[in-house]
Design an enzyme around this catalytic site. Structure first.
Site: not given
Ligand code: C5P
Length: 400
Positions: A210, A279, A289, A341
């Site tokens: 990203n 994600d 490859k 979280k």
């Molecule tokens: O759900 P989202 O990705 O928007 O949440 C943002 C927060 O969660 C950020 O602090 C990001 O670093 C953390 N995060 C995480 N593990 C993931 C996705 C996001 O710790 N797989």
């Protein structure tokens, strides 16, 4: 506003080939809105002219203790008293020896003796001289007396030898200056900050990632270090160099970041997840490859671990702070993530705006706390925002 802004910095320049690098130091300090007063030793003036340093610093350069004009305009005691920081770069074996032994026979050594300001010494000399018992002992004694040092770098020296002795990188010297000049509300705290994107491999040459640049997370790590914390930065792939004076762990995937953050979080007081963790990842990365015609049009994805959620399930007394990059319903989404979280705070910014977020050097954020309090930090550099976030967290959560 940076840390050097409005500060009075006395820069001592002594006689070594690295004296020309003092020009860059003066320029950077001046750019940071510090007022710079250069004290040039007689041997320093063999390598660089007072006029050069005077032009860059926009202040008279002092070279001689017994010069009646400069003594009446900017006397050595007045220089010593008004300094917020006395920086000697480059510092020869000679000036280090004089300071250690209480010799004050020229302007610089006299100002050092007369000042109550912190003194930062950046030595530069031949490696053999630097390794000599006299210099080792002088440096060790001065450290015990509270003088600060930035060790020289290793490399090829002007005299042809290779080894430690080259003046440390100017950025590193200035960073130590910022650390010395900062308040230390986070002293004694251990902090872990994550930064950057993650990269999830599809095959040996392709990956899903990203737009995160890592700038905000790096700024959070640097700010915590300046404010006195012991910091570990866990960074995904970014173009940014490792910050000075803190530990950096480089990772690529979300899985690797989970491992590194979980390990570093042991014994930490605060974990700040600034990273834009992917994600999803390609479910079955190919070890070879993938050919154009072997791709098909579909890549099967699997979810990555949620690092914060996993830390939030067994958080103990540790503070957990998330960052939320949102394009819609900022407050609602941020609060929902904080709750899901199990976070102590979440810092949210609107990434649909082009003047802040992602690759930008600036940001504007809202910090949400579980008790409903919201703090707004208006548009500022990411360094400025980072200090604001740490002071807010310290005021509300860390001082308990
Ligand atoms: O759900 P989202 O990705 O928007 O949440 C943002 C927060 O969660 C950020 O602090 C990001 O670093 C953390 N995060 C995480 N593990 C993931 C996705 C996001 O710790 N797989």
């Amino acid at each position: 506003m940076g840390i050097f802004s409005g500060k009075e910095i006395v820069l001592g320049v002594t006689g070594g080939i690295a004296a020309y690098k003092a020009c860059e130091i003066v320029r950077e300090l001046h750019k940071g809105s510090a007022s710079v007063h250069v004290v040039l030793t007689a041997s320093g003036a063999q390598f660089i002219t007072p006029l050069t340093l005077q032009t860059l610093s926009k202040n008279p350069v002092v070279t001689d203790l017994f010069n009646l004009v400069s003594e009446s305009e900017i006397g050595h005691i007045s220089l010593a008293q008004r300094a917020n920081l006395l920086l000697i770069a480059p510092a020869t074996a000679n000036i280090i020896g004089k300071i250690r032994n209480g010799i004050a026979d020229d302007m610089l050594s006299t100002v050092v003796m007369a000042t109550a300001a912190p003194v930062l010494i950046a030595p530069a000399m031949n490696s053999q001289m630097y390794a000599s018992a006299a210099v080792r002992e002088n440096v060790a004694t001065l450290r015990e007396r509270g003088f600060h040092f930035v060790e020289p770098d290793e490399g090829e020296l002007a005299c042809g030898t290779v080894g430690p002795g080259r003046l440390a990188d100017v950025g590193k010297i200035l960073e130590m200056g910022r650390i010395i000049l900062s308040e230390k509300p986070l002293a004694g705290k251990r902090v872990v900050v994550s930064a950057g994107p993650t990269a999830e491999p599809m095959d040996p040459v392709r990956f899903l990632s990203n737009r995160a640049s890592g700038k905000m997370g790096f700024a959070m790590a640097r700010a915590a270090r300046r404010l006195g914390a012991e910091v570990t930065l866990v960074s995904g792939p970014t173009a940014l160099p490792d910050p000075h004076f803190l530990a950096t762990v480089r990772v690529r995937t979300a899985e690797e970041m989970l491992g590194a953050v979980t390990r570093e979080a042991e014994g930490a007081d605060v974990v700040v997840m600034c990273a834009a963790v992917a994600d999803f990842r390609p479910k079955k990365p190919s070890s070879r490859k993938i050919k154009k015609d072997g791709f098909g049009l579909k890549v099967e994805l699997a979810p990555t671990p949620d690092i914060l959620e996993s830390l939030g399930r067994k958080k103990g007394s540790r503070l957990l702070v998330g960052f939320a990059a949102e394009t819609d319903d900022l407050a609602q989404n941020a609060r929902e993530k904080m709750r899901r979280k199990n976070l102590d705070a979440i810092v949210a910014n609107d990434v649909s705006r082009i003047d802040i977020g992602f690759e930008s050097d600036n940001n504007e954020v809202r910090i949400f706390f579980p008790d409903g309090e919201v703090m707004d930090l208006p548009l500022a550099t990411k360094d400025g925002i980072a200090v604001g976030v740490w002071l807010a967290l310290n005021g509300k959560l860390l001082r308990r």
